[in-house]
Each structure stands twice: as C-alpha cells, then as structure tokens.
Design a protein around this motif. Structure first.
Motif, mmCIF file in Angstrom:
data_model
loop_
_atom_site.group_PDB
_atom_site.id
_atom_site.type_symbol
_atom_site.label_atom_id
_atom_site.label_comp_id
_atom_site.label_asym_id
_atom_site.label_seq_id
_atom_site.Cartn_x
_atom_site.Cartn_y
_atom_site.Cartn_z
ATOM 1 N N SER A 163 0.855 -1.190 0.000
ATOM 2 C CA SER A 163 0.000 0.000 0.000
ATOM 3 C C SER A 163 0.887 1.236 0.000
ATOM 4 O O SER A 163 2.120 1.147 -0.030
ATOM 5 C CB SER A 163 -0.930 -0.005 1.223
ATOM 6 N N GLY A 164 0.281 2.400 0.036
ATOM 7 C CA GLY A 164 1.039 3.649 0.050
ATOM 8 C C GLY A 164 1.134 4.264 -1.341
ATOM 9 O O GLY A 164 0.417 3.874 -2.271
ATOM 10 N N GLU A 165 2.040 5.208 -1.476
ATOM 11 C CA GLU A 165 2.193 5.944 -2.726
ATOM 12 C C GLU A 165 3.625 5.861 -3.235
ATOM 13 O O GLU A 165 4.578 5.732 -2.455
ATOM 14 C CB GLU A 165 1.814 7.419 -2.531
ATOM 15 N N GLY A 166 3.754 5.964 -4.573
ATOM 16 C CA GLY A 166 5.068 5.974 -5.194
ATOM 17 C C GLY A 166 5.663 7.369 -5.229
ATOM 18 O O GLY A 166 5.131 8.316 -4.646
ATOM 19 N N PHE A 167 6.763 7.516 -5.945
ATOM 20 C CA PHE A 167 7.487 8.791 -5.992
ATOM 21 C C PHE A 167 6.677 9.907 -6.642
ATOM 22 O O PHE A 167 6.901 11.094 -6.370
ATOM 23 C CB PHE A 167 8.812 8.610 -6.750
ATOM 24 N N LEU A 168 5.737 9.544 -7.498
ATOM 25 C CA LEU A 168 4.920 10.545 -8.193
ATOM 26 C C LEU A 168 3.537 10.679 -7.584
ATOM 27 O O LEU A 168 2.655 11.319 -8.158
ATOM 28 C CB LEU A 168 4.804 10.183 -9.678
ATOM 29 N N GLY A 169 3.358 10.077 -6.416
ATOM 30 C CA GLY A 169 2.053 10.127 -5.760
ATOM 31 C C GLY A 169 1.092 9.072 -6.251
ATOM 32 O O GLY A 169 -0.076 9.055 -5.840
ATOM 33 N N GLU A 170 1.549 8.163 -7.093
ATOM 34 C CA GLU A 170 0.680 7.106 -7.634
ATOM 35 C C GLU A 170 0.498 5.998 -6.596
ATOM 36 O O GLU A 170 1.413 5.723 -5.814
ATOM 37 C CB GLU A 170 1.256 6.541 -8.930
ATOM 38 N N PRO A 171 -0.687 5.352 -6.539
ATOM 39 C CA PRO A 171 -0.903 4.271 -5.575
ATOM 40 C C PRO A 171 -0.056 3.045 -5.920
ATOM 41 O O PRO A 171 0.091 2.690 -7.093
ATOM 42 C CB PRO A 171 -2.397 3.973 -5.700
ATOM 43 N N LEU A 172 0.500 2.425 -4.888
ATOM 44 C CA LEU A 172 1.334 1.240 -5.074
ATOM 45 C C LEU A 172 0.537 -0.056 -5.003
ATOM 46 O O LEU A 172 1.086 -1.128 -5.291
ATOM 47 C CB LEU A 172 2.431 1.202 -4.005
ATOM 48 N N ALA A 201 23.551 -6.997 3.958
ATOM 49 C CA ALA A 201 22.375 -6.132 3.891
ATOM 50 C C ALA A 201 22.694 -4.788 3.254
ATOM 51 O O ALA A 201 21.831 -4.170 2.618
ATOM 52 C CB ALA A 201 21.795 -5.935 5.292
ATOM 53 N N GLU A 202 23.940 -4.315 3.376
ATOM 54 C CA GLU A 202 24.281 -2.999 2.835
ATOM 55 C C GLU A 202 24.254 -2.971 1.296
ATOM 56 O O GLU A 202 24.168 -1.895 0.705
ATOM 57 C CB GLU A 202 25.661 -2.554 3.338
ATOM 58 N N ARG A 203 24.281 -4.153 0.672
ATOM 59 C CA ARG A 203 24.250 -4.204 -0.788
ATOM 60 C C ARG A 203 22.824 -4.281 -1.335
ATOM 61 O O ARG A 203 22.621 -4.437 -2.541
ATOM 62 C CB ARG A 203 25.060 -5.405 -1.288
ATOM 63 N N GLY A 204 21.840 -4.133 -0.461
ATOM 64 C CA GLY A 204 20.451 -4.114 -0.908
ATOM 65 C C GLY A 204 19.951 -5.497 -1.290
ATOM 66 O O GLY A 204 20.613 -6.507 -1.102
ATOM 67 N N GLY A 205 18.754 -5.527 -1.831
ATOM 68 C CA GLY A 205 18.134 -6.798 -2.211
ATOM 69 C C GLY A 205 16.662 -6.584 -2.497
ATOM 70 O O GLY A 205 16.172 -5.454 -2.549
ATOM 71 N N GLY A 206 15.947 -7.686 -2.670
ATOM 72 C CA GLY A 206 14.532 -7.575 -3.000
ATOM 73 C C GLY A 206 14.328 -6.912 -4.350
ATOM 74 O O GLY A 206 13.350 -6.174 -4.547
ATOM 75 N N ILE A 207 15.233 -7.168 -5.302
ATOM 76 C CA ILE A 207 15.116 -6.610 -6.651
ATOM 77 C C ILE A 207 14.267 -7.571 -7.475
ATOM 78 O O ILE A 207 14.662 -8.721 -7.701
ATOM 79 C CB ILE A 207 16.500 -6.409 -7.301
ATOM 80 N N TRP A 208 13.121 -7.095 -7.921
ATOM 81 C CA TRP A 208 12.163 -7.931 -8.633
ATOM 82 C C TRP A 208 11.778 -7.324 -9.983
ATOM 83 O O TRP A 208 12.015 -6.141 -10.239
ATOM 84 C CB TRP A 208 10.857 -8.071 -7.818
ATOM 85 N N ILE A 209 11.153 -8.144 -10.803
ATOM 86 C CA ILE A 209 10.301 -7.658 -11.895
ATOM 87 C C ILE A 209 8.888 -7.737 -11.347
ATOM 88 O O ILE A 209 8.461 -8.801 -10.877
ATOM 89 C CB ILE A 209 10.423 -8.528 -13.158
ATOM 90 N N HIS A 210 8.161 -6.626 -11.342
ATOM 91 C CA HIS A 210 6.813 -6.651 -10.767
ATOM 92 C C HIS A 210 5.868 -5.780 -11.582
ATOM 93 O O HIS A 210 6.262 -5.160 -12.591
ATOM 94 C CB HIS A 210 6.838 -6.239 -9.291
ATOM 95 N N VAL A 211 4.628 -5.715 -11.151
ATOM 96 C CA VAL A 211 3.593 -4.962 -11.867
ATOM 97 C C VAL A 211 3.876 -3.465 -11.759
ATOM 98 O O VAL A 211 4.147 -2.943 -10.667
ATOM 99 C CB VAL A 211 2.200 -5.298 -11.312
ATOM 100 N N ASP A 212 3.798 -2.781 -12.883
ATOM 101 C CA ASP A 212 4.076 -1.343 -12.927
ATOM 102 C C ASP A 212 2.967 -0.564 -12.210
ATOM 103 O O ASP A 212 1.773 -0.859 -12.366
ATOM 104 C CB ASP A 212 4.179 -0.889 -14.385
ATOM 105 N N HIS A 213 3.355 0.440 -11.436
ATOM 106 C CA HIS A 213 2.378 1.281 -10.727
ATOM 107 C C HIS A 213 2.320 2.692 -11.306
ATOM 108 O O HIS A 213 1.726 3.584 -10.702
ATOM 109 C CB HIS A 213 2.686 1.330 -9.223
ATOM 110 N N GLY A 214 2.964 2.891 -12.469
ATOM 111 C CA GLY A 214 2.876 4.177 -13.142
ATOM 112 C C GLY A 214 3.967 5.149 -12.795
ATOM 113 O O GLY A 214 3.853 6.349 -13.085
#
Length: 253
Positions: A163-172, A201-214
């Motif tokens: 839930s929440g909003e993306g960088f452009l205010g679009e719903p996630l 953990a400092e190298r990040g993770g959770g990199i996916w291909i997922h549904v676009d939210h605009g």
C-alpha cells in the motif's frame, strides 16, 4: 649416260610433306585442361552446395563484456535497456535461443518499463534508488494473486500486499500481484520474500520484476500487469532464463 633421279626426289619431297603436316597440325584441345577432363558431350557434375558462413545471431546492442556474463546454458534472456544512466524509463525485449546454429531471436517486446528512480549503477547499495547493472538468473516467482500458470516455482502469499504511494504520488496497491525475483544478492530456489542477503544487507536486495504502478521504482523493473502475466507464462526453468539489465551504454560494454 646418267640415270634420271627425279622419281627419287619426288618420293623424298612427299615424305617431308607428310612429316611437316603432322608436326604443324592445329591443336584442338586446351593444353592447360586437366587430363581426363570430360569431352563436350559429357554431362557436367552437379554444383557443390555452398555452406553458409553466417555466424549465429547475437542479442543486439550488447557488448562483449555483457555477452560474456550470459551463461552458456541460458536459452531465454529478458533484456532491459534503460534510456540513460540516470533515467528511470526503460524497455524490455524477451529473447530466446531455440537453435544455437541460428542464435538469439527476439520473441516478445519491446515493452515499456520503469526502473530505479535514480537510474542505474554497477555497485548497487541499499536505498540508493538505482537498479543494478548486470546479468542475473530468474529462478523464482510469486505474488498476491493465484498462480496464472507460471512455469517457474510460484509462491502465492498475502504478504505480497503493498500500500502507500510511489514517488509521483501514484498508488502502489497491486504492484506485487505478480513478481519474478531477480537473483541479485539473494539465494536462488527460495521465495521472492526470502530476505537472505549473501553479499550483506548494505548491498540491498529484494530486486524484482513486478507490476508497474505508473512511476519509477526503488530499484526493481516494472511492467504492466498483462506483460507480467505473459512473462510468467513464458519463462521456463528448463531454459535457464536470465535478465540482462542496465542503461544502453553499460550494456554496450
């Protein structure tokens, strides 16, 4: 009284004439022709087939350094090409290698996509808002929605809800209805939700291909929902699929 010699002279002259004609006869065959060559009435041998010298096709716009990272076992490649090193817009083409003699062939795309908000990086760090450049395996999928018929192992979980909003205010909402885990800093063969980070953990993770939210992502690659479904129905673990991702200049290295 001397005996006339004219008959003898005539015989000798005739003999020399015969010898001279034989020696100066016109040659009717090519002296350079190989011995035993067929005569004019012989049938010509069928032409030998000319073998093609064309090398197998490569994936376009990839440089030797990038191509060298693609495993020899890979038969499917999702190529994500960013518009620029700091751009969050990219395009996706799915390539396949069904016949090694012919090489790689585009199978679907190009599809518009988003990537990290700040673009791309060769050294991804947690929260840098950039997508990692490189070639990574695609072994696991999942999502909030039921399995649409994915060939990759699919983990259906309510934990994919967002839930929440993306960088452009679009719903996630709905962004993780379908996901394919990108094997960057993760353990292959586990759910995309697995949080094991082999590089730390400092190298990040959770990199996916997922549904676009605009809008841009935090480091993932996003496609429209119908393209995600198509991808899930196409990626085949027997073909060892990979994702080749980065801005155009990085991929051309």
């Amino acid at each position: 009284m001397s005996v006339p010699r004219r008959p003898y002279v005539l015989i000798v002259a005739l003999f020399l004439l015969v010898i001279g004609c034989s020696a100066g006869a016109v040659q009717t065959t090519d002296p350079s022709a190989p011995r035993g060559a067929p005569g004019p009435g012989a049938s010509a041998a069928p032409p030998r087939p000319v073998e093609s010298l064309r090398p197998p096709a490569e994936i376009p716009e990839l440089g030797p350094q990038t191509r060298a990272q693609i495993p020899a076992t890979a038969r499917q490649a999702v190529v994500v090409t960013g518009q620029g090193p700091d751009s969050n817009r990219s395009s996706v083409v799915l390539h396949s290698l069904d016949d090694p003699a012919l090489g790689w062939r585009p199978g679907a795309g190009p599809w518009p996509a988003h990537n990290g908000m700040e673009g791309w990086t060769d050294h991804h760090l947690a929260d840098d808002l950039r997508s990692p450049v490189g070639v990574f395996g695609l072994t696991d999928a999942g999502g909030r929605l039921p399995d649409p018929g994915a060939l990759l192992p699919y983990d259906e979980q309510h934990r994919f809800k967002v839930s929440g909003e993306g960088f452009l205010g679009e719903p996630l909402e709905g962004s993780f209805d379908y996901v394919v885990a990108i094997n960057y800093n993760r353990t292959p063969g586990t759910s995309p939700l697995d949080r094991t980070r082999p590089l730390g953990a400092e190298r990040g993770g959770g990199i996916w291909i997922h549904v676009d939210h605009g809008g841009p992502t935090q480091g993932c690659v996003s496609l429209t929902e119908d393209r995600m479904r198509e991808l899930l129905l196409t990626l085949d673990p027997a073909k060892h699929p990979v994702i080749v991702m980065g801005d155009a200049a990085s991929l051309a290295r």
